[in-house]
Scaffold this motif. Structure first.
Motif, PDB file in Angstrom:
ATOM      1  N   THR A  60     -20.759 -52.089 -37.082  1.00  0.00           N
ATOM      2  CA  THR A  60     -20.754 -51.268 -38.290  1.00  0.00           C
ATOM      3  C   THR A  60     -22.062 -51.391 -39.052  1.00  0.00           C
ATOM      4  OG1 THR A  60     -19.821 -53.047 -39.617  1.00  0.00           O
ATOM      5  CG2 THR A  60     -18.263 -51.514 -38.552  1.00  0.00           C
ATOM      6  N   GLY A  61     -22.909 -52.316 -38.625  1.00  0.00           N
ATOM      7  CA  GLY A  61     -24.170 -52.518 -39.315  1.00  0.00           C
ATOM      8  C   GLY A  61     -24.057 -53.532 -40.438  1.00  0.00           C
ATOM      9  N   ARG A  62     -22.841 -53.902 -40.781  1.00  0.00           N
ATOM     10  CA  ARG A  62     -22.651 -54.917 -41.813  1.00  0.00           C
ATOM     11  C   ARG A  62     -22.644 -56.300 -41.176  1.00  0.00           C
ATOM     12  NH1 ARG A  62     -17.376 -53.354 -44.924  1.00  0.00           N
ATOM     13  NH2 ARG A  62     -16.660 -53.479 -42.793  1.00  0.00           N
ATOM     14  N   SER A  63     -23.012 -57.273 -41.950  1.00  0.00           N
ATOM     15  CA  SER A  63     -23.005 -58.638 -41.450  1.00  0.00           C
ATOM     16  C   SER A  63     -21.569 -59.139 -41.383  1.00  0.00           C
ATOM     17  CB  SER A  63     -23.821 -59.544 -42.366  1.00  0.00           C
ATOM     18  OG  SER A  63     -25.161 -59.132 -42.372  1.00  0.00           O
TER      19      SER A  63
ATOM     20  N   GLN B  72     -18.112 -65.827 -46.450  1.00  0.00           N
ATOM     21  CA  GLN B  72     -18.931 -66.608 -47.359  1.00  0.00           C
ATOM     22  C   GLN B  72     -18.154 -66.972 -48.622  1.00  0.00           C
ATOM     23  OE1 GLN B  72     -22.402 -64.102 -47.851  1.00  0.00           O
ATOM     24  NE2 GLN B  72     -23.591 -65.467 -46.539  1.00  0.00           N
ATOM     25  N   TYR B  73     -18.588 -68.069 -49.229  1.00  0.00           N
ATOM     26  CA  TYR B  73     -17.998 -68.534 -50.481  1.00  0.00           C
ATOM     27  C   TYR B  73     -18.322 -67.553 -51.594  1.00  0.00           C
ATOM     28  CZ  TYR B  73     -17.572 -71.277 -54.753  1.00  0.00           C
ATOM     29  OH  TYR B  73     -17.252 -71.702 -56.012  1.00  0.00           O
TER      30      TYR B  73
ATOM     31  N   GLY C 259     -10.023 -75.956 -55.329  1.00  0.00           N
ATOM     32  CA  GLY C 259      -9.229 -76.865 -54.498  1.00  0.00           C
ATOM     33  C   GLY C 259      -9.285 -76.486 -53.032  1.00  0.00           C
ATOM     34  N   ASP C 260      -9.247 -75.189 -52.751  1.00  0.00           N
ATOM     35  CA  ASP C 260      -9.339 -74.732 -51.366  1.00  0.00           C
ATOM     36  C   ASP C 260     -10.718 -75.040 -50.782  1.00  0.00           C
ATOM     37  OD1 ASP C 260      -6.768 -73.789 -51.552  1.00  0.00           O
ATOM     38  OD2 ASP C 260      -7.358 -71.679 -51.827  1.00  0.00           O
ATOM     39  N   VAL C 261     -11.745 -74.829 -51.586  1.00  0.00           N
ATOM     40  CA  VAL C 261     -13.112 -75.100 -51.132  1.00  0.00           C
ATOM     41  C   VAL C 261     -13.269 -76.593 -50.857  1.00  0.00           C
ATOM     42  CG1 VAL C 261     -15.549 -75.044 -51.787  1.00  0.00           C
ATOM     43  CG2 VAL C 261     -14.068 -73.105 -52.324  1.00  0.00           C
ATOM     44  N   ARG C 262     -12.759 -77.436 -51.755  1.00  0.00           N
ATOM     45  CA  ARG C 262     -12.835 -78.885 -51.560  1.00  0.00           C
ATOM     46  C   ARG C 262     -12.128 -79.292 -50.270  1.00  0.00           C
ATOM     47  NH1 ARG C 262     -10.497 -80.844 -56.052  1.00  0.00           N
ATOM     48  NH2 ARG C 262      -8.483 -80.705 -55.045  1.00  0.00           N
TER      49      ARG C 262
END
Length: 171
Positions: free
Chosen positions: A7-10, A16-17, A25-28
């Motif tokens: 689609t040309g999108r990354s 990504q965060y 809490g989920d990130v930790r």
């Protein structure tokens, strides 16, 4: 109609965060899992070096010593990079569990793991092939960098909280 392969999108942008969207809490938890995986892999690689260890004493080699150590330059890179990765992951684990119940036990366990790692690499590495002061320096780099970053933030971010100096004086 021709179907496009991309689609040309990354593709990685979806993963990504995003501050304000992702829960701290989920990130930790994710960071703890990643740090634990890195610690596990690097510990295992240090204890059981690539290529294994010599099985017997012959041709100038000693049983239990890393075969890979015969390639001094490559072994140095491996050992220092592996130690740096283990130390950085331990720092992340200790930092992310700060204030949790049993934090003291986590610190004791991680320090014990680092001592075990150190004794294992000392056991499998021939004394003449590695100067261990470099390995110890590699282990301390993540901790020293974190301290320098904290010091830098304290010294140069005075403008962000103008009342901080007054609060510190009162305490």
């Amino acid at each position: 109609m021709i179907k496009r392969l991309s689609t040309g999108r990354s593709w990685y942008k979806r993963f990504q965060y995003e501050e304000g969207v992702d829960k701290p809490g989920d990130v930790r938890n994710i960071m703890l899992v990643v740090a634990a995986l890195i610690a596990s892999v690097t510990f295992q690689a240090g204890v059981n070096p690539p290529g294994g260890v010599w099985q017997d004493n012959d041709n100038g080699h000693f049983a239990g010593r890393a075969i890979y150590a015969a390639q001094e330059g490559a072994y140095y890179v491996f050992l220092i990079s592996n130690t740096f990765a283990l130390s950085a992951s331990v720092l992340v684990i200790i930092s992310l569990t700060h204030g949790f119940p049993f934090h003291l036990e986590v610190i004791i366990a991680t320090i014990s793991m680092m001592v075990t790692y150190g004794s294992a690499i000392f056991a499998v590495t021939p004394n003449e092939s590695v100067k261990f002061r470099y390995v110890i320096a590699a282990a301390s780099v993540p901790f020293v960098l974190r301290c320098l970053i904290q010091l830098f933030n304290i010294v140069f971010n005075k403008d962000e909280r103008p009342g901080l100096e007054m609060e510190m004086m009162r305490n």
